[in-house]
Design an enzyme around this catalytic site. Structure first.
Site, short mmCIF file in Angstrom:
data_model
loop_
_atom_site.label_atom_id
_atom_site.label_comp_id
_atom_site.label_asym_id
_atom_site.label_seq_id
_atom_site.Cartn_x
_atom_site.Cartn_y
_atom_site.Cartn_z
N CYS A 124 10.19 1.74 1.83
CA CYS A 124 11.09 0.62 2.10
C CYS A 124 12.54 1.06 2.15
CB CYS A 124 10.90 -0.48 1.06
SG CYS A 124 11.14 0.08 -0.65
N GLU A 137 11.10 -8.14 -2.81
CA GLU A 137 11.73 -7.00 -2.16
C GLU A 137 11.04 -6.83 -0.81
OE1 GLU A 137 11.38 -2.81 -1.52
OE2 GLU A 137 12.15 -2.62 -3.56
N LEU A 138 11.82 -7.03 0.25
CA LEU A 138 11.25 -7.12 1.59
C LEU A 138 11.68 -5.94 2.46
CD1 LEU A 138 11.77 -10.97 1.97
CD2 LEU A 138 9.85 -9.73 0.94
N TRP A 165 0.79 -1.22 0.00
CA TRP A 165 0.00 0.00 0.00
C TRP A 165 0.83 1.28 0.00
CZ3 TRP A 165 1.94 2.24 4.26
CH2 TRP A 165 2.32 1.43 5.33
N ASN A 166 2.10 1.21 0.34
CA ASN A 166 2.85 2.44 0.58
C ASN A 166 3.19 3.21 -0.69
OD1 ASN A 166 4.64 0.22 0.09
ND2 ASN A 166 6.35 1.44 0.81
N GLU A 207 11.38 -3.16 12.02
CA GLU A 207 11.09 -2.07 11.11
C GLU A 207 9.84 -1.33 11.59
OE1 GLU A 207 10.92 -1.45 6.28
OE2 GLU A 207 9.99 -3.24 7.13
N LYS A 213 -2.40 -8.08 -7.76
CA LYS A 213 -3.19 -8.01 -6.54
C LYS A 213 -2.70 -6.80 -5.74
CE LYS A 213 -4.57 -8.79 -2.21
NZ LYS A 213 -4.33 -7.77 -1.18
N PRO A 214 -3.42 -5.68 -5.77
CA PRO A 214 -3.00 -4.51 -4.97
C PRO A 214 -3.40 -4.70 -3.51
CG PRO A 214 -5.04 -4.01 -6.12
CD PRO A 214 -4.65 -5.41 -6.53
N GLY A 265 6.89 -6.33 0.07
CA GLY A 265 6.20 -6.26 1.34
C GLY A 265 7.12 -6.62 2.49
N SER A 266 6.53 -7.06 3.58
CA SER A 266 7.31 -7.35 4.77
C SER A 266 8.12 -8.64 4.62
CB SER A 266 6.38 -7.49 5.98
OG SER A 266 5.62 -8.68 5.89
#
Length: 520
Positions: free
Chosen positions: A290, A256-257, A159-160, A388, A183-184, A234-235
């Site tokens: 991120c 990408e985490l 979402w960011n 984080e 998938k948003p 995401g996380s």
């Protein structure tokens, strides 16, 4: 509402939601405006069967799309480039409305999508071109490497950055001849739906880019089970789950985490420039980036000056529920994210951290606003020292020697982005090379590395696998195929020649090849 959305026509969000195919579910998901907490619309809560159907439609469309020449596909993305710039105000309104980000932060997303579209569209033919490879026997073996699309790519976006992280990864996948099913995040679906509309206007076949909205724990697994490649941002915790499911399906993935990114300021740095870099690096998008810095290390010679100036500048930052360009800090995206930030700060203060600037929620501005915050005296037992936070919060510490600064920067199980500030170019490059992060900016927080789209970007350690941008950012969406023709002779022993003689002859040939290669 206390802000205006001058470029969104009435009914636009409802029209966008109507483009989602959700035949198997009558449920919907509310979408709220973080600036006010008010509902701005609803999107369908797709069922797993809806995801399967969307992927099937994308797979059919991919056959036609991949048959187009690379240049014809590139023309579509170049038209999309123009549409994104032409319709930027509408995109910025939608992004701000559903994510709570201020306009200057949203504009970075517009630039990013346009940059990626231009870069890959103008280089796709080169990156995908069949390449002659050295054959087994010079002149006798002709070997060519081809690049074939993987098929249907599933993109799971956070979402960011609802425009950048939904579309910029999809652009090279599409240009490589794949279809994409996106998938948003539940919080920010409208930005993705709007850009899907722009892609169709640019000439992309309708089903080559599908959007499925819904809850992550239902839609995500169904998508991973159906596609041929998964791109996830995401996380770290969710990334492990995605990787496990992709592995079970023998589907490749790019992840990408999360990060716990360090910024290192050396004693010869331009303090004023470093402070401005820290402002951008720590508080862009209210810290929900991120690449943003949550650990700031300043060498002793300039620590006091930096601390004072950074605190003064942080207190000056403007906050408002506004879609105007002149506002510097926006809202956190949701009550859940707000509570995480508040709890991290409260825990640190209770354990002895000192608030240098900020530290407070701002319900007078909006329900999820939190002041840009600087903390000192942060110790290892505090939650925000290791986890984080993903908000406008940074810890500030000093160090003495270069080696200590590098060690502090590397003292994390994550390694996404870092920054080094110095007026000594050689010193900056030396220290940057010693930091274990996928990207390191010298006298720049993240803009230079992120915008250098010809170079790969991604994380080390627990910050992910795979890369976006550059050659790797497109080729990951392809399968390599090697075709070799043996024109004369053979690698197998000739008939009626004793194998022992063949082995001796080939050993001599191998020694000759070695000398030829060494002489190149």
């Amino acid at each position: 509402m206390t802000f205006q959305t001058a470029h969104i026509l009435p009914g636009t969000l409802d029209d966008l939601a109507g483009e989602v195919s959700a035949d198997e579910s009558d449920e919907s998901i509310p979408v709220d405006a973080p600036f006010t907490g008010e509902r701005i619309g609803d999107v369908p809560a797709c069922a797993p069967s809806d995801v399967t159907a969307a992927v099937a439609r994308a797979r059919t469309a991919q056959g036609e799309w991949s048959s187009w020449s690379v240049n014809r596909r590139a023309d579509v993305l170049l038209r999309c480039h123009d549409l994104v710039l032409d319709r930027q105000d509408e995109l910025l309104d939608v992004m701000g409305l559903e994510s709570g980000k201020v306009r200057q932060d949203g504009y970075e997303e517009v630039l990013d999508v346009a940059t990626n579209a231009r870069y890959y569209a103008t280089r796709a033919e080169e990156l995908l071109r069949p390449r002659r490879r050295d054959g087994a026997i010079p002149l006798a073996t002709k070997t060519i490497e081809y690049r074939k699309p993987v098929g249907v790519v599933g993109v799971i976006a956070p979402w960011n950055y609802p425009l950048t992280l939904a579309v910029s990864d999809a652009i090279p996948a599409l240009l490589a001849g794949n279809a994409v099913v996106l998938k948003p995040a539940e919080e920010t679906p409208f930005s993705a739906l709007l850009v899907a509309k722009l892609l169709r206007e640019a000439g992309l076949p309708a089903d080559a880019f599908r959007v499925v909205t819904g809850r992550g724990d239902e839609v995500g697994p169904a998508l991973i089970d159906a596609v041929d490649f998964v791109s996830f941002t995401g996380s770290t915790e969710t990334g492990r789950t995605v990787a496990e499911r992709a592995g079970e399906n023998l589907v490749k993935c790019s992840l990408e985490l999360g990060g716990k990114n360090p910024m290192v300021v050396l004693d010869d740095a331009d303090v004023a420039a470093a402070v401005e870099g820290a402002i951008r690096g720590c508080f862009t998008n209210a810290g929900q980036l991120c690449l943003s810095f949550e650990r700031l290390y300043v060498q002793d010679g300039v620590y006091d000056e930096f601390r004072r100036t950074f605190a003064e500048r942080t207190r000056e930052l403007s906050m408002a529920p506004s879609l105007d360009y002149d506002v510097e800090v926006g809202s956190l995206v949701s009550e859940r994210q707000f509570e995480k930030v508040r709890e991290h700060v409260a825990d640190a203060v209770d354990e002895g951290a000192t608030v240098v600037a900020g530290g407070n929620a701002r319900p007078d501005v909006g329900p999820y606003f939190f002041e840009p915050t600087i903390l000192t005296d942060v110790t290892e037992e505090m939650t925000l020292a290791r986890e984080e936070t993903f908000g406008p919060v940074v810890s500030l510490s000093g160090f003495s020697e270069e080696e200590e600064g590098i060690a502090l920067a590397n003292d994390s199980d994550r390694g996404l982005n870092a920054s080094v500030w110095t007026t000594d170019t050689d010193r900056g490059w030396r220290i940057a090379r010693g930091i274990d992060c996928g990207t390191v900016g010298i006298n720049d927080p993240y803009h230079a590395t992120w915008a250098s789209v010809d170079a790969p970007m991604g994380g080390m350690k627990d910050s992910g696998i795979g890369r976006r941008h550059g050659r790797e950012g497109m080729r990951k969406y392809t399968e390599s195929q090697t075709v070799a023709e043996q024109r004369v002779a053979s690698l197998a022993p000739p008939r009626r020649v004793p194998t022992k003689w063949y082995a001796r002859a080939m050993s001599g040939v191998m020694r000759l090849y070695k000398r030829i290669e060494e002489a190149r």
